[in-house]
Design a protein around this motif. Structure first.
Motif, PDB file in Angstrom:
ATOM      1  N   UNK A 191      10.907  14.794 -15.033  1.00  9.37           N
ATOM      2  CA  UNK A 191      11.989  14.035 -15.671  1.00  9.37           C
ATOM      3  C   UNK A 191      13.295  14.816 -15.730  1.00  9.37           C
ATOM      4  N   UNK A 192      13.210  16.103 -16.090  1.00  5.51           N
ATOM      5  CA  UNK A 192      14.430  16.864 -16.399  1.00  5.51           C
ATOM      6  C   UNK A 192      14.804  17.868 -15.309  1.00  5.51           C
ATOM      7  N   UNK A 193      14.001  17.966 -14.247  1.00  8.88           N
ATOM      8  CA  UNK A 193      14.289  18.917 -13.187  1.00  8.88           C
ATOM      9  C   UNK A 193      13.791  20.315 -13.474  1.00  8.88           C
ATOM     10  N   UNK A 194      13.525  20.618 -14.732  1.00 12.29           N
ATOM     11  CA  UNK A 194      12.963  21.904 -15.137  1.00 12.29           C
ATOM     12  C   UNK A 194      12.262  21.738 -16.474  1.00 12.29           C
ATOM     13  N   UNK A 195      11.238  22.542 -16.680  1.00  4.80           N
ATOM     14  CA  UNK A 195      10.519  22.511 -17.955  1.00  4.80           C
ATOM     15  C   UNK A 195      10.936  23.739 -18.752  1.00  4.80           C
ATOM     16  N   UNK A 196      12.134  23.686 -19.304  1.00  2.00           N
ATOM     17  CA  UNK A 196      12.670  24.826 -20.048  1.00  2.00           C
ATOM     18  C   UNK A 196      12.999  24.400 -21.474  1.00  2.00           C
ATOM     19  N   UNK A 197      13.178  25.403 -22.334  1.00  3.84           N
ATOM     20  CA  UNK A 197      13.524  25.116 -23.732  1.00  3.84           C
ATOM     21  C   UNK A 197      14.843  24.351 -23.814  1.00  3.84           C
ATOM     22  N   UNK A 198      15.814  24.743 -23.008  1.00  2.00           N
ATOM     23  CA  UNK A 198      17.125  24.073 -23.019  1.00  2.00           C
ATOM     24  C   UNK A 198      17.004  22.607 -22.605  1.00  2.00           C
ATOM     25  N   UNK A 199      16.268  22.349 -21.513  1.00  2.00           N
ATOM     26  CA  UNK A 199      16.116  20.972 -21.027  1.00  2.00           C
ATOM     27  C   UNK A 199      15.401  20.101 -22.047  1.00  2.00           C
ATOM     28  N   UNK A 231      14.046   7.736 -16.581  1.00  2.07           N
ATOM     29  CA  UNK A 231      14.517   9.134 -16.569  1.00  2.07           C
ATOM     30  C   UNK A 231      15.990   9.227 -16.945  1.00  2.07           C
ATOM     31  N   UNK A 232      16.403  10.331 -17.560  1.00  2.99           N
ATOM     32  CA  UNK A 232      17.787  10.459 -18.021  1.00  2.99           C
ATOM     33  C   UNK A 232      18.775  10.632 -16.870  1.00  2.99           C
ATOM     34  N   UNK A 233      19.903   9.948 -16.967  1.00  3.70           N
ATOM     35  CA  UNK A 233      21.043  10.161 -16.073  1.00  3.70           C
ATOM     36  C   UNK A 233      22.289  10.262 -16.942  1.00  3.70           C
ATOM     37  N   UNK A 285       4.980   6.036 -16.223  1.00  2.00           N
ATOM     38  CA  UNK A 285       5.892   6.541 -17.254  1.00  2.00           C
ATOM     39  C   UNK A 285       7.349   6.217 -16.931  1.00  2.00           C
ATOM     40  N   UNK A 286       7.721   6.295 -15.652  1.00  2.00           N
ATOM     41  CA  UNK A 286       9.115   6.037 -15.284  1.00  2.00           C
ATOM     42  C   UNK A 286       9.498   4.571 -15.424  1.00  2.00           C
ATOM     43  N   UNK A 287       8.508   3.669 -15.396  1.00  2.11           N
ATOM     44  CA  UNK A 287       8.804   2.263 -15.680  1.00  2.11           C
ATOM     45  C   UNK A 287       8.837   2.000 -17.181  1.00  2.11           C
ATOM     46  N   UNK A 288       8.028   2.764 -17.929  1.00  2.00           N
ATOM     47  CA  UNK A 288       8.044   2.628 -19.394  1.00  2.00           C
ATOM     48  C   UNK A 288       9.291   3.269 -19.999  1.00  2.00           C
TER      49      UNK A 288
END
Length: 458
Positions: free
Chosen positions: A135-143, A178-180, A172-175
């Motif tokens: 979803x966010x391009x990275x799995x980081x604390x900031x994201x 994803x953020x833009x 999940x992407x239909x439910x």
């Protein structure tokens, strides 16, 4: 596919996209769901996300709130572990079990109140991390902090009443969209959310992992065969333990409803194969061919293991001489790394880390290639070698300074090696061909091989 107990059953309907694609009979299913009725507690009660500094930056509870103090048991185990990856994945406390994974400098710690299969929870936590990455391009604390609303929406959909429900990316992407940047601006102005208005089309079909009406201008199918070597090599260079952990990650962008068949030149190499639910297991059992209708986008097709020692080729060797003199405040350090059994491919991204004894004050070394750092607090030596060329092997040598009066270290430290080899599957696994049925167009197909070090210790 899982079945309901019967007409009078009021248990939550299990999703076909559940994590473990196990086929069960109706009798077994009734026993399983009856067991759920008897359990008053949930499978996963709470989830805490903890950074490397020990700060809990996000928590999610599915019923009553569990106090953050339960994580003290986790912090105690973390202090005892030498490395973050050595924290026990399952920790028993007086009233709970803590099951955790470590991904991208984040600990995902789940709180369980009843005994459950730990691997089931661990697999779910990895799915959560993979979803954040997707979803966010990275799995980081900031994201995660920047998208905290979507994170809570995802966790609400992925876990229903403490049990995994929707874990497939397509669903999940239909439910939850994803953020833009545009969507975020519109949502802030209108006060709307990212939650979709309609049920996912895949949930209503017998192929829940693929949405209906997929269309692409360029039809492409890419497969990445990624293998990690876990090995322990003794002082003389003999292999004590060696194992290959492999995965095939796929990126499928095909229109319509394609039916794919992927075959290998040597499928008998594979042990302990774990499949995506889309794969027809009977075809694999009889022919060793992967037959499936793929999900749309990125997904993990299979994961496997190669455990036969004679099949695991060790691609690098290390010549090392680390010595500490008796009644002396100094020692010698001399290490050379070279390629071995790499089928003519270049070994690159080589990094060596060494946990030196506590008596070491500092190190004065000279590297013929790359650069090194030594942390006098953690006593960790890191040598970033880069690419190895057989004509001139990289070498690191020099003096080790010890605390005066300190006893000679009882044993030499182990060397941890990281490396990567492009366009090589070290097990020898090769894709033979990919066939497509059900659609008339000709897709572009590509396969990439990567070998890298897992826990590679000398």
């Amino acid at each position: 596919m899982l079945m309901r107990c019967g007409p009078g059953c009021h248990c939550p309907s299990p999703s076909p996209s559940n994590l473990i694609p196990k086929r069960v009979t109706s009798k077994e299913s009734c026993q399983a769901t009856d067991g759920k009725h008897r359990q008053s507690q949930k499978m996963i009660h709470s989830l805490f996300l903890i950074n490397c500094s020990g700060d809990i930056f996000l928590e999610k509870h599915w019923k009553s709130v569990v106090s953050q103090s339960v994580c003290d048991y986790f912090f105690e185990a973390q202090e005892k572990a030498i490395d973050v990856e050595n924290v026990p994945p399952v920790i028993s406390t007086p009233h709970h079990y803590l099951i955790s994974i470590y991904r991208d400098k984040i600990f995902f710690v789940s709180v369980i109140q009843t005994e459950v299969p730990p691997l089931f929870v661990i697999e779910f936590l990895h799915r959560v991390a993979d979803t954040f990455q997707d979803y966010f391009g990275e799995c980081s604390e900031t994201a995660i902090k920047d998208n905290v609303v979507i994170v809570y929406e995802l966790l609400e959909e992925m876990l229903d009443n403490g049990f995994p429900l929707a874990t497939e990316s397509n669903i999940l992407k239909e439910l939850i969209k994803p953020p833009t940047i545009l969507r975020s601006v519109v949502n802030s102005i209108t006060g709307s959310s990212n939650v979709g208005d309609t049920l996912p089309t895949g949930q209503l079909s017998n192929i829940p992992w693929r949405r209906a009406g997929v269309k692409y201008t360029n039809n492409e199918a890419y497969f990445d065969v990624i293998e990690e070597i876990d090995a322990i090599i003794d002082k003389s260079g003999s292999t004590v333990f060696a194992e290959i952990q492999g995965v095939i990650d796929s990126c499928i962008k095909l229109s319509g409803m394609p039916d794919l068949s992927l075959s290998f030149m040597n499928p008998r190499l594979l042990d302990d194969v774990s499949f995506h639910p889309c794969i027809r297991f009977k075809r694999w059992e009889s022919e060793r061919v992967l037959s499936f209708i793929p999900p749309d986008g990125n997904f993990r097709l299979i994961s496997y293991r190669v455990s036969s020692q004679n099949l695991v080729a060790i691609p690098v060797y290390v010549k090392h001489m680390i010595s500490f003199k008796e009644n002396s405040s100094s020692g010698r350090f001399d290490v050379t790394i070279g390629p071995k059994q790499n089928m003519g491919k270049t070994v690159e991204g080589v990094v060596m880390t060494v946990h030196m004894p506590k008596a070491v004050l500092n190190m004065n070394l000279t590297a013929t290639q790359g650069s090194y750092t030594f942390d006098p607090v953690t006593k960790v030596l890191t040598w970033d070698v880069g690419k190895i060329t057989p004509q001139k092997l990289p070498n690191l040598k020099g003096i080790v300074n010890l605390q005066s009066g300190a006893p000679k270290p009882e044993e030499n430290p182990s060397l941890n090696i990281q490396f990567k080899i492009q366009q090589l599957a070290i097990s020898g696994l090769k894709v033979n061909r990919l066939d497509m049925y059900g659609e008339k167009y000709k897709p572009f197909k590509g396969v990439k091989y990567i070998t890298k070090a897992g826990k590679f210790q000398m």
